[in-house]
Design an enzyme around this catalytic site. Structure first.
Site, PDB file in Angstrom:
ATOM      1  N   SER A 142      14.294 -14.554  32.374  1.00 15.45           N
ATOM      2  CA  SER A 142      14.163 -13.096  32.426  1.00 15.45           C
ATOM      3  C   SER A 142      13.357 -12.754  33.658  1.00 15.45           C
ATOM      4  O   SER A 142      12.651 -13.612  34.207  1.00 15.45           O
ATOM      5  CB  SER A 142      13.422 -12.607  31.169  1.00 15.45           C
ATOM      6  OG  SER A 142      13.006 -11.260  31.288  1.00 15.45           O
ATOM      7  N   TYR A 155       6.843 -13.268  24.527  1.00 15.44           N
ATOM      8  CA  TYR A 155       8.079 -13.307  25.305  1.00 15.44           C
ATOM      9  C   TYR A 155       7.803 -13.718  26.752  1.00 15.44           C
ATOM     10  O   TYR A 155       8.490 -14.578  27.307  1.00 15.44           O
ATOM     11  CB  TYR A 155       8.741 -11.931  25.255  1.00 15.44           C
ATOM     12  CG  TYR A 155      10.133 -11.871  25.829  1.00 15.44           C
ATOM     13  CD1 TYR A 155      11.236 -12.242  25.071  1.00 15.44           C
ATOM     14  CD2 TYR A 155      10.354 -11.422  27.134  1.00 15.44           C
ATOM     15  CE1 TYR A 155      12.520 -12.171  25.589  1.00 15.44           C
ATOM     16  CE2 TYR A 155      11.629 -11.345  27.657  1.00 15.44           C
ATOM     17  CZ  TYR A 155      12.708 -11.724  26.887  1.00 15.44           C
ATOM     18  OH  TYR A 155      13.979 -11.659  27.405  1.00 15.44           O
TER      19      TYR A 155
END
Length: 260
Positions: A142, A155
């Site tokens: 990401s 995350y």
């Protein structure tokens, strides 16, 4: 590639994973789907891909927090296709919360699914890839594997970990024709992103529309979402012979987010 490849894509019943699986099927590759969801909807998608692209598409519902189920997933793919040429570690979940309120169970689950599962899948395929002298491993990280945002401690930690893991596996496979790269998307319009909009709105005291315009798309200079088709196209390229010298890299596809 000169012959169809066989791919395992984790977390591929929707979103980015399904986009990558679809791109692979369109290339004529066999694909093992994995993920949760409505059984009828998953079967409909599996059969659609198989029929549209005339390829072998299987499905395994392995829980990516459980190493024994992950091994079964790889075993099933090897049995169905003969071998696994391409592994895409895409499975992921998200939780948005200030650190002082962040549930310990959510932390553990995010680290297990977003990071540890990639270790287990890679370990299961790596020796065979080295022996054959070919393999492509893609870890869907990401933009949050390169930069941080508040309220996403687990995350961000997991995605930074995936980028580091990618570099290590790239070095271990470098002399054996096995590449390992990370794809670092910005915001893609997927169920995962849509699900975190209300959580982010609550955490920041904003409306959901304000979150989209002032938080999500504000992060991307293009002011546009990345599409799953664009991510899928990049994954296909990274599996090609043209990308044989691209390894250990974190490929940004984020509308310029990380450039800021």
């Amino acid at each position: 590639m000169s012959k169809p490849l066989n791919a395992v894509v984790t977390g591929s019943t929707s979103g980015i994973g399904l986009g990558i699986a679809t791109a692979f099927a369109a290339e004529g590759w066999n694909v093992m789907l994995n993920g949760f969801g409505d059984e009828n909807e998953i079967e409909s998608e599996r059969s659609r891909l198989a029929e549209k692209y005339d390829v072998n598409v299987k499905y395994n519902n392995a829980d990516m927090t459980k190493p024994d189920e992950i091994q079964t997933l790889i075993n099933d793919a090897q049995e169905a296709f003969g071998q696994v040429d391409v592994l895409v570690n895409n499975a992921g979940i998200q939780h948005v919360s200030p650190i002082e309120d962040f549930p310990a169970g959510k932390w553990d689950a995010i680290i297990a699914i977003n990071l540890s599962s990639a270790f287990h899948t890679t370990k299961a395929v790596f020796a065979q890839m080295k022996e054959r002298g070919f393999g492509r491993i893609i870890n869907v990280a990401s933009a949050h594997g390169l930069v941080a945002s508040p309220f996403k401690s687990a995350y961000v930690a997991a995605k930074h970990g995936i980028v580091g893991f990618t570099k290590t596996i790239a070095l271990e496979g470098a002399e054996f024709g096995v590449t390992c790269n990370a794809i670092c998307p910005g915001y893609v319009k997927t169920p995962l992103v849509e699900a975190q909009i209300p959580d982010t709105a609550n955490a920041r005291g904003m409306s959901e529309e304000e979150v989209v315009q002032k938080v999500i798309l504000e992060a991307q200079p293009t002011k546009q979402f990345v599409t799953v088709e664009q991510v899928g196209a990049l994954a296909v390229f990274l599996c090609s012979s043209s990308a044989s010298q691209i390894t250990g890299a974190a490929h940004q596809i984020d509308g310029g987010w990380v450039a800021k």
